[in-house]
Design an enzyme around this catalytic site. Structure first.
Site, mmCIF file in Angstrom:
data_model
loop_
_atom_site.group_PDB
_atom_site.id
_atom_site.type_symbol
_atom_site.label_atom_id
_atom_site.label_comp_id
_atom_site.label_asym_id
_atom_site.label_seq_id
_atom_site.Cartn_x
_atom_site.Cartn_y
_atom_site.Cartn_z
ATOM 1 N N CYS A 56 45.844 43.742 26.469
ATOM 2 C CA CYS A 56 45.144 42.650 27.143
ATOM 3 C C CYS A 56 46.070 41.874 28.067
ATOM 4 C CB CYS A 56 44.519 41.711 26.124
ATOM 5 S SG CYS A 56 43.639 40.333 26.888
ATOM 6 N N CYS A 61 43.003 42.939 30.252
ATOM 7 C CA CYS A 61 42.073 41.898 30.691
ATOM 8 C C CYS A 61 42.719 40.787 31.512
ATOM 9 C CB CYS A 61 41.330 41.313 29.486
ATOM 10 S SG CYS A 61 42.292 41.119 27.996
ATOM 11 N N LYS A 64 43.878 42.209 35.046
ATOM 12 C CA LYS A 64 42.658 42.676 35.709
ATOM 13 C C LYS A 64 41.802 41.504 36.173
ATOM 14 C CE LYS A 64 39.733 44.567 33.030
ATOM 15 N NZ LYS A 64 39.142 45.517 32.072
ATOM 16 N N TYR A 112 54.502 34.703 24.310
ATOM 17 C CA TYR A 112 54.230 35.440 23.073
ATOM 18 C C TYR A 112 55.512 35.604 22.260
ATOM 19 C CZ TYR A 112 49.337 36.876 23.564
ATOM 20 O OH TYR A 112 47.970 36.892 23.607
ATOM 21 N N TYR A 193 32.899 49.302 31.040
ATOM 22 C CA TYR A 193 33.298 48.058 31.693
ATOM 23 C C TYR A 193 34.611 48.179 32.460
ATOM 24 C CZ TYR A 193 36.665 46.961 27.972
ATOM 25 O OH TYR A 193 37.725 46.983 27.104
ATOM 26 N N GLU A 197 34.587 47.278 36.361
ATOM 27 C CA GLU A 197 35.402 46.159 36.843
ATOM 28 C C GLU A 197 36.379 46.593 37.926
ATOM 29 O OE1 GLU A 197 35.247 43.265 32.897
ATOM 30 O OE2 GLU A 197 37.026 44.499 33.246
ATOM 31 N N THR A 325 39.547 41.939 22.754
ATOM 32 C CA THR A 325 40.695 41.134 22.358
ATOM 33 C C THR A 325 40.353 40.018 21.373
ATOM 34 O OG1 THR A 325 41.898 41.630 24.397
ATOM 35 C CG2 THR A 325 42.506 39.610 23.248
ATOM 36 N N HIS A 450 20.689 19.836 36.090
ATOM 37 C CA HIS A 450 20.133 20.209 37.390
ATOM 38 C C HIS A 450 21.002 19.668 38.538
ATOM 39 C CE1 HIS A 450 16.993 21.248 40.246
ATOM 40 N NE2 HIS A 450 17.137 20.038 40.795
ATOM 41 N N GLU A 455 20.347 26.177 33.989
ATOM 42 C CA GLU A 455 19.186 25.412 33.531
ATOM 43 C C GLU A 455 17.978 26.311 33.304
ATOM 44 O OE1 GLU A 455 17.087 22.791 36.404
ATOM 45 O OE2 GLU A 455 18.584 23.516 37.842
#
Length: 473
Positions: A56, A61, A64, A112, A193, A197, A325, A450, A455
């Site tokens: 990911c 992800c 991308k 990380y 997907y 994508e 993920t 709105h 909505e």
């Protein structure tokens, strides 16, 4: 396997373990499990042979989605004229986008690493394989680590299908991030997907894009109306070829010649194959402990991510349950809480909000119209299709689709499906309501914001379709 967590620690005489938990794989699921387990006081070691962050963060992800954003600016520049802006002729520089994208990925990787270090997790930057129920071998150093528990979180890898002549000329979703230049002509193969994508990204960035899929519709498993709406939109943005397969690829001096099953040919500069992924279990040592992958190549686990070997667990794409993920992260968290935190819980894979970052975007949660009809029989389908307000001045012909599927017997909302701008953002909020068991009456009594596209979800009063089970005579 039993549907209860087996968390009794098999402790031989003395402290026979070097660590309480050894995590193989530094992706989203493995990192979350390691950090949470360490927070519960466990001694944790993690091995990652490539880069911490997993698919990911490193080549999935995150980078991308940054490319999706880059591509969408093209339409933003075009639309601005309708609102009175004079925009100079825009120019796109792939090298700038790549450099900044890669820098952001590196920044996230550092975060990380830092978070693991702060949690007290010992990180080994090398491959690790299983050598027993409580033994892991570090391949580079040869060191064997004795672990009370082992967690496998090695994810999945892309595969090139179909296996046809010349397939070595194609790249996968791993190598696409290494491209130094934007291909002028690209063939994307696949209907999931990832293919959808990337096809959208390259088309938006100016590549002449062909999307080839063997099925008659894109995105198997999604609501049929959403699939049809996306195909209509993509047919205007690129060369969309459904119901076709690749026969062979050949290198030519001017590019790559792709021959299709119907004999048609097209020449491109790059071929991207996104036809599926396989759990990354090869050479992992599962046979040493008697764990046999299932038919899809995944590690079989129970609801608590436990394998047939009580001391070995697995989370994320390597289990092929729901390859997303956020699911891997929750599975890793649940594992750590269950085994080390004294709080047994498991992940519900039955209701998962998700998005496809195509253009137009897709957001979905719950059952499709077909699934709801099969399971519940009597359903109401509320539908709204319209041209969004932004398109009225820009002149763009894009349309939005919103669907709400309701169980007639209980009034509970069974599914919500959105095709259009910011569908992913909308479905995250809607997913809360659907997960809580909201009814159509709950939607109806919610005040609309709105003017917004969202909505429509709370103002649809008359079902477009009412389905009842057919009586058997």
């Amino acid at each position: 396997m039993a549907e209860t967590a087996q968390t009794d620690r098999p402790t031989p005489a003395g402290d026979a373990f070097d660590v309480d938990l050894f995590v193989i794989g530094g992706g989203s699921g493995g990192v979350r499990a390691a950090r949470i387990a360490a927070g519960h006081g466990a001694r944790v070691q993690l091995a990652e042979e490539y880069r911490v962050g997993g698919t990911c963060v490193i080549r999935g992800c995150v980078p991308k989605k940054l490319m999706v954003y880059a591509g969408r600016f093209a339409e933003e520049f075009e639309d601005a004229a309708g609102f009175g802006w004079t925009v100079p002729e825009p120019r796109f520089d792939w090298s700038v986008m790549k450099r900044r994208r890669d820098a952001e990925v590196a920044r996230l990787e550092t975060i990380y690493d830092t978070n693991l270090m702060r949690a007290g997790v010992d990180v080994e930057p090398q491959r690790a394989v299983i050598e027993g129920p409580h033994a892991v071998r570090l391949v580079d150093s040869g060191k064997v680590v004795r672990a009370r528990y082992i967690l496998v979180a090695v994810g999945a890898r892309p595969v090139k299908l179909p296996d046809v002549p010349g397939m070595d000329l194609a790249i996968t979703s791993n190598e696409v991030f290494e491209l130094e230049t934007r291909p002028e002509r690209i063939l994307v193969i696949g209907g999931g997907y990832i293919a959808v994508e990337f096809a959208g990204v390259f088309a938006a960035l100016g590549s002449r894009t062909t999307l080839l899929h063997r099925g008659d519709k894109l995105l198997r498993g999604f609501d049929d109306e959403v699939r049809e709406g996306l195909a209509e939109a993509y047919g205007k943005r690129m060369d969309l070829r459904l119901g076709r397969t690749l026969a062979r690829l050949e290198r030519r001096t001017t590019g790559i010649l792709a021959t299709l099953d119907d004999g048609d040919t097209l020449e491109v500069d790059q071929v991207l194959v996104a036809t599926g992924r396989r759990p990354n279990v090869d050479g992992l040592g599962l046979d040493s402990v008697g764990i046999a992958p299932n038919r899809s190549g995944a590690i079989p686990v129970d609801a608590f991510s436990q394998t047939a070997v009580p001391s070995i667990y697995a989370v994320g794409d390597v289990t092929d349950r729901a390859n997303l993920t956020p699911i891997a992260i929750r599975e890793g968290h649940a594992f750590a809480d269950t085994v080390f935190g004294g709080k047994a819980w498991s992940v519900d894979h039955g209701l998962i909000p998700t998005a496809v970052f195509s253009t137009p975007e897709i957001g979905t949660v719950g059952l499709t119209e077909a699934q709801a009809g099969e399971r519940y029989g009597a359903i109401d389908v509320y539908r709204s299709s319209f041209r969004p307000m932004k398109a009225t001045l820009s002149g763009r012909e894009d349309r939005m689709l919103l669907k709400v599927i309701v169980d007639v017997a209980t009034d509970r909302v069974l599914g919500v499906h959105i095709l259009g701008h910011d569908a992913g953002e909308m479905i995250q909020a809607v997913g809360i309501a659907v997960t809580m068991g909201a009814t159509k009456a709950d939607f109806d009594r919610t005040i609309a914001v709105h003017p917004t596209a969202g909505e429509e979800l709370v103002t649809m009063r008359v079902p477009a379709v009412t389905k009842r089970p057919q009586s058997v005579g």
